[in-house]
Design an enzyme around this catalytic site. Structure first.
Site, short mmCIF file in Angstrom:
data_model
loop_
_atom_site.label_atom_id
_atom_site.label_comp_id
_atom_site.label_asym_id
_atom_site.label_seq_id
_atom_site.Cartn_x
_atom_site.Cartn_y
_atom_site.Cartn_z
CD GLU A 1 -8.23 8.90 -8.84
OE1 GLU A 1 -7.54 9.53 -9.51
OE2 GLU A 1 -9.30 7.55 -9.02
N GLY B 1 -11.58 6.96 -9.57
CA GLY B 1 -11.70 6.32 -7.41
C GLY B 1 -11.71 7.20 -6.70
CB CYS C 1 1.03 5.61 -3.93
SG CYS C 1 2.34 6.18 -2.10
N GLY D 1 1.09 -9.28 -10.38
CA GLY D 1 1.75 -8.55 -11.87
C GLY D 1 0.14 -7.30 -11.66
CG ASP E 1 2.27 2.23 -12.06
OD1 ASP E 1 3.07 2.62 -11.51
OD2 ASP E 1 1.27 1.20 -10.72
CG HIS F 1 32.70 2.14 16.10
ND1 HIS F 1 32.43 1.89 15.72
CD2 HIS F 1 32.71 1.68 17.22
CE1 HIS F 1 32.58 0.03 15.96
NE2 HIS F 1 33.13 0.51 17.29
C1 LIG Z 1 -0.04 -3.89 -2.27
C2 LIG Z 1 1.02 -1.94 -3.23
C3 LIG Z 1 2.35 -1.75 -2.40
C4 LIG Z 1 3.44 -1.14 -3.26
N1 LIG Z 1 4.69 -0.42 -2.39
C5 LIG Z 1 5.64 0.38 -3.00
C6 LIG Z 1 5.94 1.28 -2.30
O1 LIG Z 1 6.96 -0.02 -1.42
N2 LIG Z 1 6.75 1.69 -3.32
C7 LIG Z 1 7.10 1.86 -4.23
O2 LIG Z 1 7.86 2.95 -5.20
N3 LIG Z 1 5.82 1.40 -5.05
C8 LIG Z 1 4.78 0.31 -4.67
N4 LIG Z 1 4.17 0.36 -5.14
C9 LIG Z 1 3.30 0.85 -6.52
C10 LIG Z 1 2.70 2.32 -6.79
O3 LIG Z 1 1.56 1.83 -5.98
C11 LIG Z 1 2.79 2.76 -8.25
O4 LIG Z 1 3.76 2.59 -8.93
C12 LIG Z 1 2.15 4.16 -8.19
O5 LIG Z 1 1.44 4.19 -6.95
C13 LIG Z 1 1.95 4.30 -9.59
O6 LIG Z 1 1.19 5.66 -9.59
P1 LIG Z 1 0.10 6.07 -10.48
O7 LIG Z 1 0.12 7.62 -10.74
O8 LIG Z 1 1.09 6.09 -11.84
O9 LIG Z 1 -0.99 5.42 -10.92
P2 LIG Z 1 -2.50 5.28 -9.91
O10 LIG Z 1 -1.61 5.72 -8.12
O11 LIG Z 1 -2.85 3.84 -9.94
O12 LIG Z 1 -3.21 6.37 -10.45
C14 LIG Z 1 -3.74 6.21 -11.42
C15 LIG Z 1 -5.21 6.52 -11.29
O13 LIG Z 1 -6.10 6.95 -11.99
C16 LIG Z 1 -6.97 6.84 -11.62
N5 LIG Z 1 -8.18 6.70 -13.13
C17 LIG Z 1 -7.82 5.10 -14.34
N6 LIG Z 1 -8.61 5.11 -14.95
C18 LIG Z 1 -9.04 5.83 -15.04
C19 LIG Z 1 -10.24 6.36 -15.93
N7 LIG Z 1 -10.71 5.92 -17.13
N8 LIG Z 1 -10.95 7.63 -15.73
C20 LIG Z 1 -11.20 8.57 -14.59
N9 LIG Z 1 -9.73 8.01 -13.50
C21 LIG Z 1 -8.54 6.33 -14.05
C22 LIG Z 1 -7.81 5.68 -11.24
O14 LIG Z 1 -8.65 5.38 -10.79
C23 LIG Z 1 -6.36 6.16 -10.32
O15 LIG Z 1 -6.87 6.79 -9.07
C24 LIG Z 1 2.94 -0.96 -4.73
C25 LIG Z 1 2.26 -0.94 -4.97
C26 LIG Z 1 1.25 -2.36 -4.35
C27 LIG Z 1 -0.28 -2.34 -5.42
N1 LIG Z 2 8.08 -2.05 -1.82
C1 LIG Z 2 7.63 -1.91 -3.60
O1 LIG Z 2 8.41 -0.96 -4.25
C2 LIG Z 2 6.61 -2.63 -4.11
C3 LIG Z 2 5.66 -4.07 -3.32
C4 LIG Z 2 4.34 -4.07 -4.07
C5 LIG Z 2 4.23 -3.57 -5.18
N2 LIG Z 2 5.01 -3.01 -5.83
C6 LIG Z 2 5.65 -2.69 -7.26
O2 LIG Z 2 4.21 -3.65 -8.49
C7 LIG Z 2 4.31 -4.15 -9.44
C8 LIG Z 2 3.07 -5.56 -9.20
O3 LIG Z 2 3.88 -6.02 -7.78
P1 LIG Z 2 3.31 -7.02 -8.42
O4 LIG Z 2 4.06 -8.62 -7.03
O5 LIG Z 2 1.51 -7.48 -8.09
O6 LIG Z 2 3.71 -8.06 -9.42
P2 LIG Z 2 5.69 -8.43 -9.72
O7 LIG Z 2 5.85 -7.83 -11.19
O8 LIG Z 2 6.57 -7.87 -8.82
O9 LIG Z 2 5.34 -10.52 -9.36
C9 LIG Z 2 4.28 -10.69 -9.99
C10 LIG Z 2 4.86 -12.21 -9.55
O10 LIG Z 2 3.47 -12.94 -10.11
C11 LIG Z 2 4.05 -14.26 -11.14
N3 LIG Z 2 3.05 -14.75 -11.84
C12 LIG Z 2 2.33 -13.58 -13.36
N4 LIG Z 2 1.34 -14.30 -13.92
C13 LIG Z 2 1.23 -15.18 -13.33
C14 LIG Z 2 0.48 -16.20 -13.32
N5 LIG Z 2 -0.67 -16.01 -14.35
N6 LIG Z 2 0.24 -17.37 -12.49
C15 LIG Z 2 1.56 -17.05 -11.25
N7 LIG Z 2 1.60 -16.22 -11.31
C16 LIG Z 2 1.75 -15.79 -12.22
C17 LIG Z 2 5.47 -13.96 -11.63
O11 LIG Z 2 6.29 -15.19 -11.82
C18 LIG Z 2 6.13 -13.07 -10.64
O12 LIG Z 2 5.80 -14.14 -9.28
C19 LIG Z 2 5.90 -4.54 -9.00
O13 LIG Z 2 6.66 -5.42 -9.93
C20 LIG Z 2 6.10 -3.02 -8.41
O14 LIG Z 2 7.08 -2.62 -9.39
C21 LIG Z 2 6.08 -2.17 -5.21
#
Ligand SMILES: Cc1cc2nc3c(=O)[nH]c(=O)nc-3n(C[C@H](O)[C@H](O)[C@H](O)COP(=O)(O)OP(=O)(O)OC[C@H]3O[C@@H](n4cnc5c(N)ncnc54)[C@H](O)[C@@H]3O)c2cc1C
Ligand SMILES: NC(=O)c1ccc[n+]([C@@H]2O[C@H](COP(=O)([O-])OP(=O)(O)OC[C@H]3O[C@@H](n4cnc5c(N)ncnc54)[C@H](O)[C@@H]3O)[C@@H](O)[C@H]2O)c1
Length: 474
Positions: free
Chosen positions: A33, A35, A41, A276, A322, A460
């Site tokens: 890891e 980070g 999450c 994105g 992811d 209800h």
């Molecule tokens: C602002 C935001 C809000 C979100 N809200 C929601 C939500 O409400 N509900 C929901 O379902 N999803 C939400 N998501 C999406 C969700 O957070 C992710 O889908 C999920 O955390 C992915 O988990 P993961 O284990 O695949 O990746 P991560 O949790 O990102 O874990 C990957 C880990 O790998 C480590 N790593 C990467 N490369 C290397 C390497 N080369 N060597 C060593 N370590 C490495 C990283 O440091 C990281 O800790 C949100 C995302 C964001 C950005």
């Molecule tokens: N509540 C939740 O479940 C939750 C919350 C946050 C994030 N997430 C996850 O994380 C992912 C990433 O979130 P996100 O909002 O960054 O991505 P997103 O894919 O949801 O939205 C990306 C947006 O950026 C725009 N875009 C892409 N490239 C661009 C560019 N070059 N210039 C201008 N606009 C551009 C797209 O048209 C789109 O509107 C989501 O798809 C979702 O799966 C989930």
């Protein structure tokens, strides 16, 4: 002679990957890891964002109260207090998880470095430590895309003194900006605009296309678009064409000037890039391992989450979350982690592998209004099935909706023409995510929606009556 250390199992990423090593995994395990333990999450995603949404909604409650004839006033929002409350809790959980893995997990070695492949089942860390492993789980996640905008220095994005950030650092910032500009119209943009506006920012959202939340049901997208334009300055079909950052620390505010594709100029205190998230495959040296990638950068896996090389599943090499998933959602990453854990065990006992289930994947957007969705949109259902039934019920047409004085919210159902199968469910309005849950069950378990609605009581006058009424309309 190789000096590489050897592990029975190597796991890359302590986000969802951290749930894979349980008590019952045999052999030496190494967990890499680079980070924070707990991943996106816990540290910069789902959890802090929802804790902040709740605070924002408390600050926005006077508007709700006014509809009911109650006058409330917000005296102050204490951003440092809110931020520290959220992250004191999160940082303690992160530290606990790290400590557990570093010193209390028998047979597991945590290596807090970046790692990459130098060959199939061969890895090297940034400090040069080499590892080989019989089995590997790749759970390295994704990171925010930094769009190429003239004047924007990618190296300064998320720097402590920069006015340009992503969701990686936004929630830990020192101040809530007076004016924030958000690039993107997706999940992060919708949730963070809500948080920022609730906590005091004026918000401009630059949406490259003509719609918010691409992929969602058109009626939901349209209603959301109308609703948010009451609170935020949403500019569709607009991008930033140039960013000029003033000298860090310069007295004159605002910190940034943006030139826009419509010819306008926007002065802003903060630019949030929410365009994105890209899988971290490009940082893993995967070419050396020969693993296959999709065009969008995701690692290719089969239905058992086994990584593919030349189209062939690699025994004992898995990916989850992811880095490979078509759904960037935590509940999907968790499910995939359970599949991988089961398959690591099954492989040893030569038992059948478990397939991943990507049917009926729900999602919720915790914005204002809240949105929750599962299954096919009306458009997709019409493309896939000759005839479909659509049923819609408004919050305003159930008793609890009257209590809320809710004018906009609705439940929309998409079903087969005979009403015997639910294909999709889409909700916009208060508590949409919670209201959706029983409908996720109907689709996942293939329940007959007519029996589901008739053969149970609906309390209800609680809000789920809006779901009941939509189902009755089928
Ligand atoms: C602002 C935001 C809000 C979100 N809200 C929601 C939500 O409400 N509900 C929901 O379902 N999803 C939400 N998501 C999406 C969700 O957070 C992710 O889908 C999920 O955390 C992915 O988990 P993961 O284990 O695949 O990746 P991560 O949790 O990102 O874990 C990957 C880990 O790998 C480590 N790593 C990467 N490369 C290397 C390497 N080369 N060597 C060593 N370590 C490495 C990283 O440091 C990281 O800790 C949100 C995302 C964001 C950005
Ligand atoms: N509540 C939740 O479940 C939750 C919350 C946050 C994030 N997430 C996850 O994380 C992912 C990433 O979130 P996100 O909002 O960054 O991505 P997103 O894919 O949801 O939205 C990306 C947006 O950026 C725009 N875009 C892409 N490239 C661009 C560019 N070059 N210039 C201008 N606009 C551009 C797209 O048209 C789109 O509107 C989501 O798809 C979702 O799966 C989930």
């Amino acid at each position: 002679m190789s000096t590489a250390q050897h592990a029975d199992l190597a796991i890359i990423g302590a986000g969802s990957g951290n749930t894979v090593p349980g008590e019952d995994l045999q052999g030496r395990t190494v967990l890499f890891e680079r980070g924070l333990f707990g991943g996106t999450c816990l540290n910069a995603g789902c959890i802090p964002s929802k804790m902040l949404v709740k605070a924002a909604e408390a600050a926005l409650s006077p508007a709700d109260a006014a509809r009911l004839g109650v006058e409330l006033r917000v005296e102050r929002t204490d951003w440092p207090g809110i931020r520290d409350r959220v992250f004191d809790r999160i940082d303690r959980i992160e530290a606990g998880g790290r400590e557990y893995r570093q010193s209390q997990s028998p047979q597991l070695q945590a290596v807090t470095e970046t790692v990459r492949f130098t060959g199939p089942r061969r890895l090297v860390t940034d400090s040069g430590a080499e590892w080989t492993a019989d089995r590997i789980v790749i759970a390295a996640g994704a990171r925010p895309v930094v769009p190429a905008i003239p004047g924007l220095d990618p190296a300064r994005v998320d720097a402590p003194d920069s006015a340009v950030c992503t969701s990686e650092t936004l929630m830990r910032r020192a101040e809530v900006p007076g004016h924030a500009t958000i690039v993107g119209g997706g999940y992060v943009a919708m949730e963070m605009a809500h948080v920022l506006q609730g906590l005091g920012s004026e918000v401009t959202v630059l949406v490259r296309s003509e719609t918010l939340l691409r992929g969602h049901d058109a009626e939901i997208r349209r209603t959301l678009g109308e609703a948010v334009q009451e609170h935020w300055d949403v500019r569709f079909g607009t991008t930033a064409t140039k960013v000029t950052e003033r000298e860090p620390g310069a007295a004159s505010a605002p910190a940034l000037e943006l030139e826009l594709s419509d010819g306008g100029v926007l002065a802003t205190d903060l630019l949030l890039l929410a365009a994105g998230r890209t899988p971290n495959t490009d940082q893993l040296g995967l070419a050396a391992a020969g693993y296959d990638l999709h065009l969008d950068g995701r690692l290719a896996v089969d239905e058992y989450q086994r990584v593919l090389a030349g189209g062939e599943p690699q025994q004992g090499v898995y990916a989850l979350g992811d880095i490979c998933s078509p759904f960037q959602l935590k509940h999907v990453a968790n499910h995939e982690a359970r599949v991988v854990t089961a398959n690591l065990q099954a492989e040893r006992g030569r038992e059948p592998l478990t397939a991943v289930n990507h049917r009926a994947v729900p999602s919720a957007v915790f914005s204002s209004p809240q949105i929750a969705s599962v299954g096919l949109t009306e458009e997709d259902a019409r493309a896939e099935h000759r005839d479909v039934l659509i049923a819609r019920h408004d919050y305003a047409d159930v008793a609890y909706g009257w209590a809320l004085e809710e004018k906009r919210g609705f439940v929309k159902l998409v079903a087969t023409a005979d009403g015997s199968r639910l294909l999709g469910a889409h909700i916009l309005g208060p508590d949409a995510a919670s209201l959706l849950q029983p409908l996720i069950g109907v689709i996942a378990l293939d329940l007959d929606p007519r029996r589901f609605v008739r053969e149970q009581y609906w309390i209800h006058p609680a809000l789920p009556e809006v779901v009941e009424n939509a189902l009755l309309k089928l």
